[in-house]
Design a protein around this motif. Structure first.
Motif, PDB file in Angstrom:
ATOM      1  N   ILE A  44       0.818  -1.213   0.000  1.00 57.67           N
ATOM      2  CA  ILE A  44       0.000   0.000   0.000  1.00 57.67           C
ATOM      3  C   ILE A  44       0.854   1.267   0.000  1.00 57.67           C
ATOM      4  CG2 ILE A  44      -1.968  -1.097   1.128  1.00 57.67           C
ATOM      5  CD1 ILE A  44      -1.011   0.221   3.757  1.00 57.67           C
ATOM      6  N   ALA A  45       2.164   1.125   0.070  1.00 61.23           N
ATOM      7  CA  ALA A  45       3.044   2.285   0.164  1.00 61.23           C
ATOM      8  C   ALA A  45       3.351   2.857  -1.213  1.00 61.23           C
ATOM      9  CB  ALA A  45       4.336   1.905   0.871  1.00 61.23           C
ATOM     10  N   ASP A  46       3.383   4.161  -1.294  1.00 61.80           N
ATOM     11  CA  ASP A  46       3.740   4.830  -2.540  1.00 61.80           C
ATOM     12  C   ASP A  46       5.241   4.786  -2.785  1.00 61.80           C
ATOM     13  OD1 ASP A  46       1.079   6.292  -3.395  1.00 61.80           O
ATOM     14  OD2 ASP A  46       1.281   6.556  -1.225  1.00 61.80           O
ATOM     15  N   ALA A  47       5.998   4.657  -1.721  1.00 65.56           N
ATOM     16  CA  ALA A  47       7.448   4.551  -1.829  1.00 65.56           C
ATOM     17  C   ALA A  47       7.972   3.878  -0.570  1.00 65.56           C
ATOM     18  CB  ALA A  47       8.093   5.923  -2.003  1.00 65.56           C
ATOM     19  N   THR A  48       9.214   3.382  -0.648  1.00 64.51           N
ATOM     20  CA  THR A  48       9.859   2.766   0.504  1.00 64.51           C
ATOM     21  C   THR A  48      11.173   3.483   0.766  1.00 64.51           C
ATOM     22  OG1 THR A  48       8.888   0.610  -0.017  1.00 64.51           O
ATOM     23  CG2 THR A  48      10.766   0.630   1.481  1.00 64.51           C
ATOM     24  N   LEU A  49      11.378   3.860   2.011  1.00 58.70           N
ATOM     25  CA  LEU A  49      12.638   4.466   2.414  1.00 58.70           C
ATOM     26  C   LEU A  49      13.623   3.338   2.685  1.00 58.70           C
ATOM     27  CD1 LEU A  49      13.838   7.297   3.000  1.00 58.70           C
ATOM     28  CD2 LEU A  49      13.209   6.947   5.403  1.00 58.70           C
ATOM     29  N   ILE A  50      14.629   3.202   1.836  1.00 56.51           N
ATOM     30  CA  ILE A  50      15.560   2.079   1.882  1.00 56.51           C
ATOM     31  C   ILE A  50      16.891   2.522   2.493  1.00 56.51           C
ATOM     32  CG2 ILE A  50      16.959   0.495   0.486  1.00 56.51           C
ATOM     33  CD1 ILE A  50      14.129  -0.429   0.584  1.00 56.51           C
ATOM     34  N   ALA A  87       9.271   1.431  -9.336  1.00 58.11           N
ATOM     35  CA  ALA A  87      10.612   1.518  -9.915  1.00 58.11           C
ATOM     36  C   ALA A  87      11.007   0.181 -10.531  1.00 58.11           C
ATOM     37  CB  ALA A  87      11.621   1.921  -8.841  1.00 58.11           C
ATOM     38  N   PRO A  88      11.490   0.165 -11.770  1.00 56.48           N
ATOM     39  CA  PRO A  88      11.941  -1.081 -12.399  1.00 56.48           C
ATOM     40  C   PRO A  88      13.045  -1.746 -11.572  1.00 56.48           C
ATOM     41  CG  PRO A  88      11.765   0.674 -14.024  1.00 56.48           C
ATOM     42  CD  PRO A  88      11.598   1.320 -12.679  1.00 56.48           C
ATOM     43  N   GLY A  89      12.927  -3.064 -11.401  1.00 55.13           N
ATOM     44  CA  GLY A  89      13.901  -3.803 -10.615  1.00 55.13           C
ATOM     45  C   GLY A  89      13.580  -3.874  -9.134  1.00 55.13           C
ATOM     46  N   PHE A  90      12.484  -3.224  -8.727  1.00 54.65           N
ATOM     47  CA  PHE A  90      12.062  -3.222  -7.325  1.00 54.65           C
ATOM     48  C   PHE A  90      10.936  -4.235  -7.175  1.00 54.65           C
ATOM     49  CE2 PHE A  90       9.596  -1.009  -3.813  1.00 54.65           C
ATOM     50  CZ  PHE A  90      10.509  -1.311  -2.815  1.00 54.65           C
ATOM     51  N   PHE A  99       6.712  -8.153   3.822  1.00 58.27           N
ATOM     52  CA  PHE A  99       7.263  -8.455   2.503  1.00 58.27           C
ATOM     53  C   PHE A  99       8.772  -8.614   2.537  1.00 58.27           C
ATOM     54  CE2 PHE A  99       3.253  -6.410   1.717  1.00 58.27           C
ATOM     55  CZ  PHE A  99       2.723  -7.113   0.641  1.00 58.27           C
ATOM     56  N   GLU A 100       9.249  -9.397   1.575  1.00 55.11           N
ATOM     57  CA  GLU A 100      10.672  -9.439   1.247  1.00 55.11           C
ATOM     58  C   GLU A 100      10.858  -8.638  -0.031  1.00 55.11           C
ATOM     59  OE1 GLU A 100      14.361 -12.486   0.198  1.00 55.11           O
ATOM     60  OE2 GLU A 100      12.396 -13.286   0.757  1.00 55.11           O
ATOM     61  N   LEU A 101      11.893  -7.815  -0.067  1.00 59.76           N
ATOM     62  CA  LEU A 101      12.167  -6.965  -1.223  1.00 59.76           C
ATOM     63  C   LEU A 101      13.464  -7.396  -1.895  1.00 59.76           C
ATOM     64  CD1 LEU A 101      11.456  -3.421   0.296  1.00 59.76           C
ATOM     65  CD2 LEU A 101       9.842  -4.996  -0.798  1.00 59.76           C
ATOM     66  N   VAL A 102      13.451  -7.358  -3.211  1.00 64.03           N
ATOM     67  CA  VAL A 102      14.661  -7.583  -3.999  1.00 64.03           C
ATOM     68  C   VAL A 102      14.879  -6.343  -4.855  1.00 64.03           C
ATOM     69  CG1 VAL A 102      15.783  -8.960  -5.780  1.00 64.03           C
ATOM     70  CG2 VAL A 102      14.380 -10.085  -4.031  1.00 64.03           C
ATOM     71  N   LEU A 103      16.044  -5.750  -4.728  1.00 60.23           N
ATOM     72  CA  LEU A 103      16.411  -4.575  -5.518  1.00 60.23           C
ATOM     73  C   LEU A 103      17.510  -4.984  -6.479  1.00 60.23           C
ATOM     74  CD1 LEU A 103      16.041  -3.572  -2.258  1.00 60.23           C
ATOM     75  CD2 LEU A 103      16.038  -1.392  -3.434  1.00 60.23           C
ATOM     76  N   ASP A 104      17.160  -5.030  -7.749  1.00 64.13           N
ATOM     77  CA  ASP A 104      18.090  -5.489  -8.780  1.00 64.13           C
ATOM     78  C   ASP A 104      18.459  -4.314  -9.681  1.00 64.13           C
ATOM     79  OD1 ASP A 104      19.603  -6.908 -10.577  1.00 64.13           O
ATOM     80  OD2 ASP A 104      17.914  -7.977 -11.486  1.00 64.13           O
ATOM     81  N   ASP A 105      19.550  -3.626  -9.311  1.00 61.82           N
ATOM     82  CA  ASP A 105      19.982  -2.438 -10.049  1.00 61.82           C
ATOM     83  C   ASP A 105      18.817  -1.469 -10.265  1.00 61.82           C
ATOM     84  OD1 ASP A 105      22.644  -2.952 -10.165  1.00 61.82           O
ATOM     85  OD2 ASP A 105      22.686  -3.628 -12.245  1.00 61.82           O
TER      86      ASP A 105
END
Length: 402
Positions: A166-172, A195-198, A214-220
């Motif tokens: 439900i979040a518009d963005a995530t502070l990473i 964002a692509p790759g998110f 959730f688990e997040l994967v950030l791929d470039d």
């Protein structure tokens, strides 16, 4: 519960939020969990009344208050049986970090929406192999080029991130290489949900909560240069204090409110469970008198009440120190408040269920599910053992074992 240490405005806020919470209550939250939905109606109404942004600056649509006010809101909603977990994340952590360290553009883009509830942010720090050791964070950010406007590329993984759906963005929280020393330093990035790759994947939890994990994967994941909180410049005197790294200060600026709000979450839940048990003990009659007349029932409930009151006092101290700008003092108090609230909450829930006996395990009375939920305040966002480590090292000056 006693309010002698609160201002008249605080008491009015507490009463108003309690009224709102009672209109929704435990049944509303239970239905949201059962249907797999989110408490959008309560979130929207709390936002409309100004409760969600009560800690954010007035210049950006907030209430101009602080953690003292925001913790009251969450505690009272919890005491009514309808806590909003995303309050810990969106206005408390993310809103605070952006308000204190964000660029003017970031403040204008995010703070009004966080205050009125139209925007929500998640917070990603925990990693599969890092746990409580933030120094082992492996999510990294690198520049795609050498120019001042070169994009950032983020790569890594995060786990147990609440409300990403439900979040518009995530502070990473990531790490970048310091050009001067070559060492990795922490930095915070605003990552849009599309964002692509998110990528995100739902973690199947035994915990019954409307907010999913959730688990997040950030791929470039490619981000513009202004996705870095603060823009990478020393725009704030806070970022320069003591020569400390700005990203590290930003991180701790978010973690202290997180602990204060987790304390509020636990205290509210404990109060709800205790109130249900007290009502039951007053009316349930097996022999001549209601069971609450027996000390074996009354004394544990009285003890739970005392422990919740003590936890609230430490939470109020932590909030006051934080709002006064004493980050170091607030760090100690916030950790203690979170510890005390977690323990008090778990014991209050356990005793409430025990007071109701078999009824305490039924869906009709609705408190058995709190047994699992009450563990959250002891485990997250930092375990009770790590808080004991903090107190033994920082408060008592004992040597570290790690």
């Amino acid at each position: 519960m006693s309010t002698v240490l609160e201002t008249e405005e605080h008491r009015a806020l507490r009463a108003a939020v309690a009224t709102l919470g009672k209109r929704y209550g435990r049944d509303y939250m239970t239905a949201a969990v059962r249907d797999g939905s989110h408490p959008h109606e309560l979130w929207a109404e709390a936002a409309k009344l100004g409760y969600l942004g009560v800690n954010l600056p007035e210049a950006y649509g907030g209430g101009g208050g602080g953690m003292a006010e925001l913790s009251i809101v969450l505690e009272e909603l919890g005491a009514a049986g309808s806590p909003l977990l995303m309050m810990v994340v969106s206005p408390a952590i993310c809103g605070t970090v952006i308000a204190r360290f964000g660029t003017e553009e970031q403040k204008r883009q995010w703070l009004p929406g966080l205050a009125d509830g139209s925007l929500t942010m998640a917070f990603g720090i925990t990693e599969p192999d890092a746990g409580s050791n933030s120094h082992r964070i492996t999510t990294t950010a690198r520049r795609d080029g050498s120019g001042a406007d070169a994009d950032w590329l983020l790569t890594g993984r995060k786990v147990f991130v609440s409300g990403v759906d439900i979040a518009d963005a995530t502070l990473i929280v990531a790490r970048t290489e310091d050009a001067r020393t070559g060492r990795l330093k922490p930095c915070l990035f605003i990552v849009p949900r599309d964002a692509p790759g998110f990528e995100r994947s739902h973690i199947d939890m035994e915990l019954q909560a409307a907010e999913k994990q959730f688990e997040l994967v950030l791929d470039d994941v490619r981000l513009p240069v202004d996705a870095l909180v603060g823009g990478g410049t020393s725009r704030s005197s806070e970022a320069e204090s003591g020569g400390a790294d700005a990203g590290l200060l930003q991180l701790f600026a978010g973690l202290n409110p997180e602990r204060i709000m987790t304390a509020a979450f636990g205290i509210g839940m404990g109060r709800y469970a205790l109130a249900r048990a007290v009502d039951y003990a007053k009316t349930r009659q097996v022999w001549k008198e209601p069971i609450g007349a027996h000390q074996a029932i009354a004394h544990p409930l009285a003890q739970a009440h005392i422990e919740l009151e003590l936890a609230r006092l430490m939470m109020q101290k932590a909030a006051r120190l934080y709002d006064d700008g004493d980050d170091i003092g607030a760090g100690e108090a916030a950790n203690m408040a979170k510890y005390a609230a977690g323990e008090a909450c778990a014991r209050a829930v356990d005793q409430a269920v025990h007071t109701l006996g078999g009824n305490g395990l039924t869906r009709e009375y609705g408190i058995a599910s709190l047994i699992t939920a009450s563990r959250v305040a002891r485990i997250a966002p930092v375990s009770r053992e790590m808080i004991l480590n903090y107190v033994s090292h920082q408060s008592l000056g004992l040597p570290k074992s790690y």
